[in-house]
Design a protein around this motif. Structure first.
Motif, PDB file in Angstrom:
ATOM      1  N   LEU A 102       0.826  -1.211   0.000  1.00 41.73           N
ATOM      2  CA  LEU A 102       0.000   0.000   0.000  1.00 41.73           C
ATOM      3  C   LEU A 102       0.860   1.260   0.000  1.00 41.73           C
ATOM      4  O   LEU A 102       0.539   2.245  -0.678  1.00 41.73           O
ATOM      5  CB  LEU A 102      -0.937  -0.011   1.208  1.00 41.73           C
ATOM      6  N   ASP A 103       1.951   1.235   0.732  1.00 44.90           N
ATOM      7  CA  ASP A 103       2.877   2.370   0.706  1.00 44.90           C
ATOM      8  C   ASP A 103       3.418   2.588  -0.701  1.00 44.90           C
ATOM      9  O   ASP A 103       3.496   3.722  -1.187  1.00 44.90           O
ATOM     10  CB  ASP A 103       4.028   2.118   1.683  1.00 44.90           C
ATOM     11  N   ARG A 104       3.788   1.505  -1.366  1.00 45.32           N
ATOM     12  CA  ARG A 104       4.342   1.589  -2.739  1.00 45.32           C
ATOM     13  C   ARG A 104       3.328   2.193  -3.701  1.00 45.32           C
ATOM     14  O   ARG A 104       3.657   3.051  -4.525  1.00 45.32           O
ATOM     15  CB  ARG A 104       4.746   0.185  -3.190  1.00 45.32           C
ATOM     16  N   ILE A 105       2.076   1.756  -3.591  1.00 46.37           N
ATOM     17  CA  ILE A 105       1.036   2.244  -4.507  1.00 46.37           C
ATOM     18  C   ILE A 105       0.717   3.716  -4.250  1.00 46.37           C
ATOM     19  O   ILE A 105       0.651   4.523  -5.186  1.00 46.37           O
ATOM     20  CB  ILE A 105      -0.247   1.382  -4.355  1.00 46.37           C
ATOM     21  N   TYR A 106       0.553   4.076  -2.986  1.00 43.49           N
ATOM     22  CA  TYR A 106       0.117   5.435  -2.653  1.00 43.49           C
ATOM     23  C   TYR A 106       1.211   6.469  -2.861  1.00 43.49           C
ATOM     24  O   TYR A 106       0.918   7.609  -3.234  1.00 43.49           O
ATOM     25  CB  TYR A 106      -0.388   5.483  -1.202  1.00 43.49           C
ATOM     26  N   THR A 116       4.954  10.512   3.877  1.00 46.43           N
ATOM     27  CA  THR A 116       5.648   9.694   4.881  1.00 46.43           C
ATOM     28  C   THR A 116       4.700   9.173   5.954  1.00 46.43           C
ATOM     29  O   THR A 116       5.068   8.266   6.703  1.00 46.43           O
ATOM     30  CB  THR A 116       6.779  10.490   5.559  1.00 46.43           C
ATOM     31  N   PHE A 117       3.507   9.743   6.028  1.00 44.09           N
ATOM     32  CA  PHE A 117       2.533   9.263   7.016  1.00 44.09           C
ATOM     33  C   PHE A 117       1.784   8.017   6.537  1.00 44.09           C
ATOM     34  O   PHE A 117       1.095   7.367   7.336  1.00 44.09           O
ATOM     35  CB  PHE A 117       1.511  10.353   7.342  1.00 44.09           C
ATOM     36  N   ILE A 118       1.889   7.688   5.258  1.00 46.99           N
ATOM     37  CA  ILE A 118       1.101   6.581   4.711  1.00 46.99           C
ATOM     38  C   ILE A 118       1.538   5.246   5.299  1.00 46.99           C
ATOM     39  O   ILE A 118       0.714   4.487   5.823  1.00 46.99           O
ATOM     40  CB  ILE A 118       1.199   6.562   3.165  1.00 46.99           C
ATOM     41  N   PHE A 119       2.825   4.953   5.211  1.00 42.77           N
ATOM     42  CA  PHE A 119       3.306   3.659   5.706  1.00 42.77           C
ATOM     43  C   PHE A 119       3.024   3.466   7.198  1.00 42.77           C
ATOM     44  O   PHE A 119       2.456   2.427   7.590  1.00 42.77           O
ATOM     45  CB  PHE A 119       4.804   3.505   5.401  1.00 42.77           C
ATOM     46  N   PRO A 120       3.382   4.411   8.073  1.00 40.91           N
ATOM     47  CA  PRO A 120       3.087   4.187   9.501  1.00 40.91           C
ATOM     48  C   PRO A 120       1.595   4.100   9.799  1.00 40.91           C
ATOM     49  O   PRO A 120       1.176   3.323  10.667  1.00 40.91           O
ATOM     50  CB  PRO A 120       3.733   5.386  10.200  1.00 40.91           C
ATOM     51  N   PHE A 470      -6.985   9.347   8.650  1.00 38.10           N
ATOM     52  CA  PHE A 470      -5.986   9.882   7.726  1.00 38.10           C
ATOM     53  C   PHE A 470      -5.903   9.031   6.462  1.00 38.10           C
ATOM     54  O   PHE A 470      -5.923   9.554   5.339  1.00 38.10           O
ATOM     55  CB  PHE A 470      -4.615   9.938   8.406  1.00 38.10           C
ATOM     56  N   PHE A 471      -5.834   7.721   6.638  1.00 41.58           N
ATOM     57  CA  PHE A 471      -5.703   6.853   5.464  1.00 41.58           C
ATOM     58  C   PHE A 471      -6.962   6.890   4.602  1.00 41.58           C
ATOM     59  O   PHE A 471      -6.875   6.842   3.364  1.00 41.58           O
ATOM     60  CB  PHE A 471      -5.402   5.417   5.895  1.00 41.58           C
ATOM     61  N   PHE A 472      -8.106   7.005   5.233  1.00 43.92           N
ATOM     62  CA  PHE A 472      -9.354   7.127   4.462  1.00 43.92           C
ATOM     63  C   PHE A 472      -9.338   8.394   3.609  1.00 43.92           C
ATOM     64  O   PHE A 472      -9.673   8.360   2.414  1.00 43.92           O
ATOM     65  CB  PHE A 472     -10.546   7.139   5.409  1.00 43.92           C
ATOM     66  N   LEU A 473      -8.932   9.516   4.219  1.00 44.29           N
ATOM     67  CA  LEU A 473      -8.877  10.779   3.472  1.00 44.29           C
ATOM     68  C   LEU A 473      -7.857  10.706   2.336  1.00 44.29           C
ATOM     69  O   LEU A 473      -8.111  11.198   1.229  1.00 44.29           O
ATOM     70  CB  LEU A 473      -8.534  11.933   4.417  1.00 44.29           C
ATOM     71  N   MET A 474      -6.710  10.082   2.603  1.00 42.90           N
ATOM     72  CA  MET A 474      -5.706   9.917   1.554  1.00 42.90           C
ATOM     73  C   MET A 474      -6.228   9.030   0.427  1.00 42.90           C
ATOM     74  O   MET A 474      -5.911   9.241  -0.747  1.00 42.90           O
ATOM     75  CB  MET A 474      -4.423   9.330   2.139  1.00 42.90           C
ATOM     76  N   SER A 475      -7.028   8.050   0.783  1.00 47.11           N
ATOM     77  CA  SER A 475      -7.612   7.156  -0.226  1.00 47.11           C
ATOM     78  C   SER A 475      -8.585   7.908  -1.121  1.00 47.11           C
ATOM     79  O   SER A 475      -8.640   7.678  -2.336  1.00 47.11           O
ATOM     80  CB  SER A 475      -8.314   5.974   0.450  1.00 47.11           C
ATOM     81  N   VAL A 476      -9.363   8.805  -0.508  1.00 47.88           N
ATOM     82  CA  VAL A 476     -10.286   9.626  -1.297  1.00 47.88           C
ATOM     83  C   VAL A 476      -9.502  10.478  -2.295  1.00 47.88           C
ATOM     84  O   VAL A 476      -9.850  10.551  -3.485  1.00 47.88           O
ATOM     85  CB  VAL A 476     -11.141  10.522  -0.370  1.00 47.88           C
ATOM     86  N   VAL A 479      -8.059   8.274  -5.095  1.00 50.92           N
ATOM     87  CA  VAL A 479      -9.064   7.899  -6.106  1.00 50.92           C
ATOM     88  C   VAL A 479      -9.339   9.073  -7.041  1.00 50.92           C
ATOM     89  O   VAL A 479      -9.449   8.901  -8.264  1.00 50.92           O
ATOM     90  CB  VAL A 479     -10.370   7.432  -5.422  1.00 50.92           C
ATOM     91  N   LYS A 480      -9.431  10.285  -6.492  1.00 50.83           N
ATOM     92  CA  LYS A 480      -9.667  11.467  -7.328  1.00 50.83           C
ATOM     93  C   LYS A 480      -8.505  11.711  -8.282  1.00 50.83           C
ATOM     94  O   LYS A 480      -8.703  12.042  -9.453  1.00 50.83           O
ATOM     95  CB  LYS A 480      -9.889  12.690  -6.431  1.00 50.83           C
ATOM     96  N   LYS A 481      -7.298  11.549  -7.779  1.00 49.33           N
ATOM     97  CA  LYS A 481      -6.123  11.732  -8.636  1.00 49.33           C
ATOM     98  C   LYS A 481      -6.096  10.696  -9.751  1.00 49.33           C
ATOM     99  O   LYS A 481      -5.760  11.005 -10.896  1.00 49.33           O
ATOM    100  CB  LYS A 481      -4.842  11.643  -7.805  1.00 49.33           C
ATOM    101  N   ASN A 482      -6.451   9.484  -9.414  1.00 47.04           N
ATOM    102  CA  ASN A 482      -6.514   8.437 -10.433  1.00 47.04           C
ATOM    103  C   ASN A 482      -7.543   8.762 -11.495  1.00 47.04           C
ATOM    104  O   ASN A 482      -7.329   8.535 -12.685  1.00 47.04           O
ATOM    105  CB  ASN A 482      -6.856   7.089  -9.788  1.00 47.04           C
ATOM    106  N   GLY A 483      -8.693   9.328 -11.052  1.00 46.62           N
ATOM    107  CA  GLY A 483      -9.738   9.710 -11.993  1.00 46.62           C
ATOM    108  C   GLY A 483      -9.264  10.773 -12.963  1.00 46.62           C
ATOM    109  O   GLY A 483      -9.554  10.713 -14.161  1.00 46.62           O
TER     110      GLY A 483
END
Length: 502
Positions: A102-106, A116-120, A470-476, A479-483
């Motif tokens: 997940l860290d690699r993808i995000y 840097t907050f994604i992995f922890p 935090f991870f939920f907000l980053m996921s949102v 997804v928007k960036k991917n779109g």
């Protein structure tokens, strides 16, 4: 071949050196050969390896590396063998490796220090799910690889999640600096946003440890079995020799009382007897408690009637100096199925001139969500009968000590086949003995009678939930960036291959 392709091939080759370094440190990352620094170092190189691999392929390689190391480092520390042991070792690796994937993808989409907050955050979330769902509780989590008491004071504020976050954030920060070629302005930013907070936490922990605990103490005696009794109990749960050992426990209570102990209890299931002999034994213990004005905790293995479908009882009965039964607590988290019946999971306590006293049994202390009750109950001292084995000693006793720091209680753990010890609510060792290194069966501990209210005991697992949010907000945002990328490329299917190609 273009220079870019040549450079990428070179980086891929170098990445296997990072994998090898990470793999070596995995053998000291957790389990039987723990080196605290390895918990910080191994993720640095595994993240680095995956940065230059196709995400899913790299993930599978890390799963394999983790599986191989798990097979060796957890051998003898998990109460299982054969196919099931290898399966559990594999699943542990998969679960941990998902954090790297997940860290690699995000981090493909987020490049600032926020990345840097994604992995922890993901690591904390995975551990939170793991502790909620698996039968081993917090056993094996990163917090239990650390021996630095200044760092561990953080659990009194954040629970174990804050320490896990700091360990894994270190790996993420270093990789962020590495990605940016350790540019001066990035190093400066990391120093102020990561280095200073980390140092402040350590300094605060050191100051907390240096302050004197302003509390009177009470002498507590914890009683173990002799090695002869240990070897005999491996062959039978009850006969005349076991009955003699039961009587020996009462005699040791008298000895401890004559040495000034006001509270006395034994190791897990130190008393083993059939159900029809239980009441007679309790009456004998009541007589001693009344005569010597002491509190006695009798951990019992009560054998059901023959041809009964019932499991044995694993419990502790507390008796007051007036000869009254204060409470009976049944083990809530049996170590393996069929060991005993499950208790109701409600921590029980009694008030005394020596503070509020509670008990749990052995493996119960591996479950933060169970022991959290103690903070809300304002328990001052937890008295915990335990039973371990050589491979998990003293590790398992120190796992229990972390619960004390979290919830602000002092702890005495009496451990059969392991490390018996007492700690104050800061996790500082008061007294100890090792079953395998001494013939002494009574451990005396002068324990503070007052605990301390902690932030964690009031707010609970808020830090884990902050990571989830935090991870939920980053996921949102992800997804928007991917779109946006898909619209720009006008190829909706293109991005689905990222997991295998980027």
């Amino acid at each position: 071949m273009s220079n870019k392709k040549i450079l990428n091939k070179k980086r891929i080759k170098i990445s296997y050196i990072y994998l090898l370094i990470g793999f070596i440190f995995l053998f000291f990352f957790n389990g039987k050969w723990i080196l605290p620094i390895a918990a910080f170092v191994a993720p640095i190189f595994l993240i680095r390896f995956l940065r230059f691999q196709k995400p899913f392929i790299g993930f599978l390689i890390i799963v394999l590396a983790g599986w191989v190391s798990n097979i060796f480092v957890w051998k003898g520390m998990l109460p299982m063998s054969g196919f099931f042991y290898y399966l559990v070792s594999f699943m542990m690796s998969v679960f941990t490796s998902l954090t790297f994937l997940l860290d690699r993808i995000y981090t493909q989409k987020f490049k600032g220090i926020v990345s840097t907050f994604i992995f922890p955050s993901v690591y904390v979330i995975m551990d939170y799910i793991n502790i909620l769902t698996n039968p081993s509780g917090s056993y094996g989590t990163l917090v239990h690889t650390q021996s630095s008491l200044p760092l561990l004071q953080l659990v009194s504020i954040t629970g174990i999640w804050g320490v896990i976050f700091l360990i894994t954030w270190t790996a993420s920060i270093i990789n962020w600096l590495w990605d940016n070629h350790f540019e001066k302005n990035k190093v400066y930013s990391a120093f102020w946003k990561f280095g200073i907070p980390f140092l402040a936490i350590i300094l605060w922990g050191q100051i907390k440890l240096s302050t004197t605990i302003d509390s009177p103490t009470v002498r507590i005696a914890s009683i173990n079995s002799t090695k002869t009794e240990y070897y005999h109990r491996m062959t039978t749960n009850f006969d005349s020799l076991v009955e003699k050992a039961n009587q020996g426990f009462l005699e040791n209570c008298e000895t401890a009382a004559s040495s000034g102990a006001k509270i006395i209890f034994g190791r897990e299931t130190i008393i083993s007897l059939p159900v029809n002999k239980e009441n007679d034994f309790i009456e004998k213990a009541k007589t001693i408690a009344l005569r010597d004005s002491i509190y006695i905790g009798t951990p019992m293995h009560v054998i059901p009637k023959k041809n009964s479908n019932e499991n044995p009882e694993n419990k502790i009965i507390w008796i007051s100096p007036t000869g009254e039964i204060l409470f009976t607590y049944h083990k809530a988290k049996p170590t393996y199925p069929g060991e005993c019946d499950y208790g109701d999971g409600v921590i029980k306590y009694f008030d005394s001139p020596y503070g509020r006293i509670g008990s749990a049994i052995c493996f119960d202390m591996d479950f933060p969500f169970l022991i959290n009750q103690t903070g809300k109950m304002d328990i001052d001292i937890m008295l915990v009968p335990g039973s371990d084995w050589d491979e998990i000693s003293p590790y398992h006793t120190y796992v229990a000590s972390v619960r004390g720091i979290e919830n602000g209680f002092n702890l005495v753990r009496s451990t059969f086949k392991g490390f018996s010890a007492s700690f104050n609510y800061k996790g500082q060792l008061i007294s100890f003995n090792d079953f395998f290194k001494t013939d002494e069966v009574i451990l005396y501990s002068d324990v503070p009678v007052k605990g301390q209210k902690t932030v964690y005991s009031v707010l609970g697992n808020y830090f884990a939930w902050l990571c989830i949010i935090f991870f939920f907000l980053m996921s949102v945002v992800y997804v928007k960036k991917n779109g946006l990328v898909k619209k720009r490329n006008k190829n909706p299917a293109a991005d689905t291959c990222n997991l295998f190609t980027n």
